[in-house]
Write a protein that holds these residues in place. Structure first.
Motif, mmCIF file in Angstrom:
data_model
loop_
_atom_site.group_PDB
_atom_site.id
_atom_site.type_symbol
_atom_site.label_atom_id
_atom_site.label_comp_id
_atom_site.label_asym_id
_atom_site.label_seq_id
_atom_site.Cartn_x
_atom_site.Cartn_y
_atom_site.Cartn_z
ATOM 1 N N GLY A 1 -17.718 -5.296 -0.796
ATOM 2 C CA GLY A 1 -17.130 -6.049 -1.884
ATOM 3 C C GLY A 1 -15.695 -6.436 -1.625
ATOM 4 N N ALA A 2 -15.248 -7.508 -2.280
ATOM 5 C CA ALA A 2 -13.914 -8.045 -2.038
ATOM 6 C C ALA A 2 -12.810 -7.042 -2.343
ATOM 7 N N ILE A 3 -12.927 -6.328 -3.461
ATOM 8 C CA ILE A 3 -11.866 -5.403 -3.850
ATOM 9 C C ILE A 3 -11.718 -4.264 -2.859
ATOM 10 N N GLY B 1 -7.054 -1.954 -11.232
ATOM 11 C CA GLY B 1 -6.451 -0.642 -11.389
ATOM 12 C C GLY B 1 -6.668 0.219 -10.165
ATOM 13 N N LEU B 2 -6.285 1.488 -10.316
ATOM 14 C CA LEU B 2 -6.402 2.413 -9.208
ATOM 15 C C LEU B 2 -7.869 2.714 -8.922
ATOM 16 N N PRO B 3 -8.232 2.850 -7.639
ATOM 17 C CA PRO B 3 -9.633 3.127 -7.297
ATOM 18 C C PRO B 3 -10.025 4.551 -7.656
ATOM 19 N N THR C 1 2.896 -2.568 -0.626
ATOM 20 C CA THR C 1 3.325 -2.444 -2.031
ATOM 21 C C THR C 1 2.992 -3.708 -2.815
ATOM 22 N N ILE C 2 3.241 -4.860 -2.213
ATOM 23 C CA ILE C 2 2.923 -6.131 -2.892
ATOM 24 C C ILE C 2 1.422 -6.233 -3.147
ATOM 25 N N LEU C 3 0.622 -5.879 -2.151
ATOM 26 C CA LEU C 3 -0.836 -5.944 -2.332
ATOM 27 C C LEU C 3 -1.300 -4.929 -3.371
ATOM 28 N N ALA C 4 -0.638 -3.764 -3.436
ATOM 29 C CA ALA C 4 -0.989 -2.768 -4.453
ATOM 30 C C ALA C 4 -0.712 -3.310 -5.852
ATOM 31 N N ALA C 5 0.408 -4.005 -6.002
ATOM 32 C CA ALA C 5 0.731 -4.607 -7.302
ATOM 33 C C ALA C 5 -0.315 -5.656 -7.675
#
Length: 558
Positions: free
Chosen positions: A40-42, A221-223, A318-322
């Motif tokens: 999956g994409a996420i 959100g967080l996995p 960090t940017i991707l996490a946001a």
């Protein structure tokens, strides 16, 4: 002080721009690789965040950006379907095993050896990955769901997909692919072609061709922590898959690190890099992400934008996490055909066209290795292909080493009239051979007799040449009554070659051929000395130079 502050500000500015640029490049690729892996994409974004952050902090390269890559995404798809039977917990357990193997490789300081994988195997594998991506992504490009199970299953679905093509989906795919190919070079510095294709393709899907299938709802959100489940009985079948993912990820990371070094003139620590990416893959398995490695395109983007320290990799993650925390409502509108178009272009770029274009000039053995690796990757799976490719490459490489080593065996017949002849009369008092002279005045004697032979082993000798070494030397030994083994210019002898030389000495003794060993003092610490394979040769037959060998030879023949 002001110069140092200015340099630090310039470095920080470069890291900020590098991290931002790398994040922009990584976003569409992470989504696409997540889809290609079958998770999956996420899951691709989870990998970009987790692997990117941990590898940036713990890895051995200061400028490398890590995350999901095309080879590992394809390998993950194979593992998920063929080795885990669609069981996510089992597939993630294999990923965690691969991470542990990478940590062990780094801890044992084997990082530099992983990079010794023959280029024919790497080229065959990467080209196969590119072809597999194209073959698999043709289905969503035409409006059909991806057929899990590899390239062959996708090829079997092509006729139905072509006969039932979705016009809107095909149009979106063509628009995306056209943007990837024809995006102006002067705009690529501001906006990479893959990002432009993602934006334009998605807008076309939302505003115009809205009937095309889309990704759908994506969790935000967080996995959640994922369970890892691998029965003890499945360990044997799972281990080859884990080893393959570990090797592919290691090679991917180390090659990318070398690219970064060439751009920045820095040097990376290969063992630390393996340990860092290994830890990252263990953690990413716990959150259900795709295994990751050094991402070449993101790394190059980071370096060219000015990234020179680990801060750029941390900022990118960090940017991707946001984005992960609030991206779901935007990602769900991305059409599958858009990601398929991006991946088809990525697959085309991955194929090693430069190597394939010169394939007619490549040694035949390398062509065989490349063809086997590429063919098995498509008709079988990547795990078997890499294993077979490495074995065949080792065998063909050993054959080439054998030729080089045997060329360093120099057999020289020593004519009696020159090697064993009496000294000149005026130097007879100082002649160490006095009293050991042989009579060459007999009319029946052969003036061209060579009862002594010199066998010089120059260079290195390994298992690659040990079998042929016995045949070659044994043939030359049979022509002489005394054989001088010359190790003066020998650099290295492994166990196999040492035992072969011992076997030769035993064979000579059985045939009543006398052996003299010359230059043995330089072999202290080698297998030849450690295994004591020449123990049956009398101690007085060990000499240091040819003059001493002449004295011993005359004594043995007299």
């Amino acid at each position: 002080m002001s110069l140092q502050l200015n340099d630090r500000l310039q470095g920080l500015r470069g890291d900020v721009f590098g991290g931002l640029t790398a994040a922009v490049v990584a976003l569409p690729l992470s989504l696409a690789f997540g889809v290609a892996s079958g998770l999956g994409a996420i899951k691709g974004l989870y990998s970009a965040v987790v692997v990117g952050m941990i590898a940036a902090l713990l890895g051995g390269s200061r400028t490398q950006i890590s995350g999901p890559t095309a080879p590992l995404s394809v390998a993950m798809a194979v593992v998920f379907v063929d080795y885990a039977d669609g069981d996510l917990a089992k597939a993630l357990a294999i990923v965690a095993m691969a991470g542990i193997i990478q940590v062990l490789l780094g801890a044992l300081r084997l990082g530099s050896f992983v990079a010794y994988t023959p280029y024919a195997v790497v080229s065959g594998f990467t080209s196969a990955v590119g072809l597999i991506i194209i073959v698999v992504q043709v289905l969503p490009f035409l409006g059909t769901e991806v057929a899990l199970g590899g390239a062959l299953k996708s090829l079997r679905s092509w006729p139905d997909a072509i006969s039932d093509v979705d016009a809107n989906t095909l149009t979106l795919g063509l628009i995306t692919l056209a943007v990837c190919i024809f995006w102006p070079g002067r705009l690529r510095k501001l906006l990479p072609s893959s990002v432009a294709a993602l934006i334009i393709g998605t807008l076309a899907g939302v505003l115009w061709l809205s009937d095309a299938p889309v990704i759908g709802e994506v969790p935000t959100g967080l996995p959640d922590r994922q369970a890892l489940d691998l029965a003890l009985g499945d360990l044997g079948s799972a281990l080859p898959a884990a080893v393959t993912i570990a090797l592919l990820g290691s090679i991917n990371s180390l090659l990318t690190a070398r690219v970064a070094d060439s751009l920045t003139r820095q040097s990376h620590d290969p063992n630390r890099e393996l340990m860092g990416v290994g830890v990252a893959n263990v953690v990413v398995a716990l959150v259900g992400g795709v295994p990751g490695a050094g991402a070449t395109s993101c790394t190059v983007a980071n370096v060219r934008a000015g990234g020179r320290s680990r801060a750029s990799g941390v900022l990118c993650a960090t940017i991707l996490a946001a984005l992960v925390l609030g991206l779901g409502r935007y990602v769900d509108s991305i059409p599958h055909a858009v990601l398929a178009g991006i991946l088809i272009k990525v697959g085309f770029d991955i194929i090693d066209w430069r190597y394939l274009a010169h394939i007619h000039r490549v040694p035949r053995e390398n062509v065989v290795v490349l063809t086997l690796t590429l063919g098995l990757s498509i008709i079988s799976d990547l795990v078997i292909a890499v294993a077979v490719g490495l074995v065949v490459a080792a065998l063909t490489g050993a054959r080439q080493v054998e030729r080089l080593e045997l060329d360093k065996v120099i057999s020289t017949p020593l004519l009696d009239m020159t090697f064993l002849a009496d000294a000149d009369a005026e130097g007879e008092d100082d002649d160490p051979f006095a009293g050991l002279s042989l009579d060459f005045d007999d009319d029946d004697s052969d003036p061209f007799a060579a009862r002594c032979g010199l066998l010089s082993l120059r260079g290195s000798f390994t298992a690659a040449s040990s079998t042929r070494l016995f045949k070659v030397i044994n043939h030359d030994m049979a022509e002489h009554e005394v054989v001088i083994f010359d190790f003066t210019d020998t650099l290295y002898i492994d166990d196999s070659a040492a035992l072969t030389i011992g076997q030769l000495a035993d064979t000579a003794r059985d045939a009543d051929t006398q052996c003299i060993v010359m230059g043995m003092s330089g072999m202290t610490g080698t297998s030849l000395h450690a295994l004591n394979v020449l123990r049956e040769i009398p101690e007085e037959n060990f000499v240091e130079d040819l003059d001493e060998a002449r004295i011993v030879a005359r004594r043995l023949l007299d």
